[in-house]
Scaffold this active site. Structure first.
Site, PDB file in Angstrom:
ATOM      1  N   SER A 141      42.979  32.629  26.105  1.00 37.28           N
ATOM      2  CA  SER A 141      42.081  31.983  27.054  1.00 37.28           C
ATOM      3  C   SER A 141      41.208  31.013  26.282  1.00 37.28           C
ATOM      4  O   SER A 141      41.015  31.159  25.067  1.00 37.28           O
ATOM      5  CB  SER A 141      41.200  33.031  27.742  1.00 37.28           C
ATOM      6  OG  SER A 141      40.089  32.440  28.383  1.00 37.28           O
ATOM      7  N   TYR A 154      35.938  40.790  26.858  1.00 33.66           N
ATOM      8  CA  TYR A 154      37.061  39.924  27.223  1.00 33.66           C
ATOM      9  C   TYR A 154      37.236  38.817  26.190  1.00 33.66           C
ATOM     10  O   TYR A 154      38.347  38.564  25.712  1.00 33.66           O
ATOM     11  CB  TYR A 154      36.808  39.328  28.607  1.00 33.66           C
ATOM     12  CG  TYR A 154      37.803  38.266  29.011  1.00 33.66           C
ATOM     13  CD1 TYR A 154      39.050  38.617  29.515  1.00 33.66           C
ATOM     14  CD2 TYR A 154      37.495  36.910  28.894  1.00 33.66           C
ATOM     15  CE1 TYR A 154      39.977  37.652  29.888  1.00 33.66           C
ATOM     16  CE2 TYR A 154      38.403  35.942  29.262  1.00 33.66           C
ATOM     17  CZ  TYR A 154      39.637  36.315  29.764  1.00 33.66           C
ATOM     18  OH  TYR A 154      40.547  35.348  30.123  1.00 33.66           O
TER      19      TYR A 154
END
Length: 272
Positions: A141, A154
């Site tokens: 990401s 995350y």
């Protein structure tokens, strides 16, 4: 000729969002695909219109044995495995700050986002090493590249995916296995809103809207990204067109990683 004709792929997290777009694009390019996902209803729906080219298997990627079974499904049903897309991922819960983070979701987030990638890479590579190589694509990401506030577990998991990809690329190159990483940014999927679990519906909707607006304001390209944009990049990395590409991280973020939009820079200069 289609880029992936005759190829067999496994896509984790393939029932929705980016994973589903990758599955559809791979099949359109001639591949046969085994789809793994934790949601059996959406998984069955994802492959329903793809005919014999795609099958679904319920899979929790945080369990390496289930990942191994998914890879075996590819070899059993389709006779091999050439492409592994470790796409499955979840977000952590949003907290006011690190000081308020109880770390309650740490093991689950790392289990899916990192252990799932490591297990998928290992099991796919074991087959590929004995059958002429292949392509492994891991999904990180922009949050794994670019530091920021919020959802720190995350972000840490996605940064770890990048470092693991580099390491695996070095080790597996001797078997002609290419390992690369895609780093999407501001792609509209359900992942962002899931970080607002625990909020009221209205608060979660507002949080998601404001977060997307902030990301859009930091993006040089004005158009929104889509899951299909990520799928196109996955096709490239999976194909022979990328036969000399390994150990790379490709941001798909509208230029976010490159820098602030020019208009924003002018606005700041004018305000001084």
């Amino acid at each position: 000729m289609s880029d992936l004709a005759g190829r067999v792929a496994v896509v984790t997290g393939g029932a929705a969002g980016i994973g589903r777009a990758v599955v559809a694009r791979f099949v359109a390019e001639g591949a046969r695909v085994v789809v793994g996902d934790l949601d059996p209803e959406r998984g069955a729906e994802a492959v329903a219109g793809l005919g014999a080219a795609a099958v679904f298997q319920t899979t929790d990627v945080s369990d390496p044995e289930q990942v191994e079974a998914l890879v075996q499904r590819a070899t059993t049903d389709f006779g091999g495995l050439h492409i592994m897309v470790n796409n499955a991922g979840i977000s952590g819960r949003m907290h006011k700050s690190i000081l308020h983070d109880d770390l309650a979701d740490f093991h689950r987030v790392l289990g899916v986002n990192l252990l799932g990638v490591m297990a998928g890479t290992r099991h796919a590579a074991r087959h590929m090493a004995e059958h002429g190589g292949g392509s492994i694509i891991n999904l990180s990401s922009i949050g794994g590249i670019q530091a920021g506030g919020g959802v720190q577990t995350y972000r840490a998991s996605k940064a770890a995916v990048i470092h693991y990809t580099h390491s695996a690329a070095i080790e597996l190159a001797q078997f002609d296995i290419r390992v690369n990483c895609l780093a999407p940014g501001n792609i509209p999927t359900s992942l962002l809103s899931s970080s607002g679990s625990g909020m009221s519906d209205a608060a979660r909707e507002k949080f998601t809207r404001l977060a997307r607006e902030a990301m859009q304001n930091d993006r040089p390209l004005r158009r929104d990204g889509t899951p299909e944009d990520v799928a196109e990049a996955a096709v490239y990395l999976a194909s022979e067109r990328a036969r000399y590409v390994t150990g790379t991280v490709l941001p798909i973020d509208g230029g976010t990683r490159a820098g602030k939009p020019l208009a924003k820079q002018f606005d700041k200069a004018a305000a001084r």
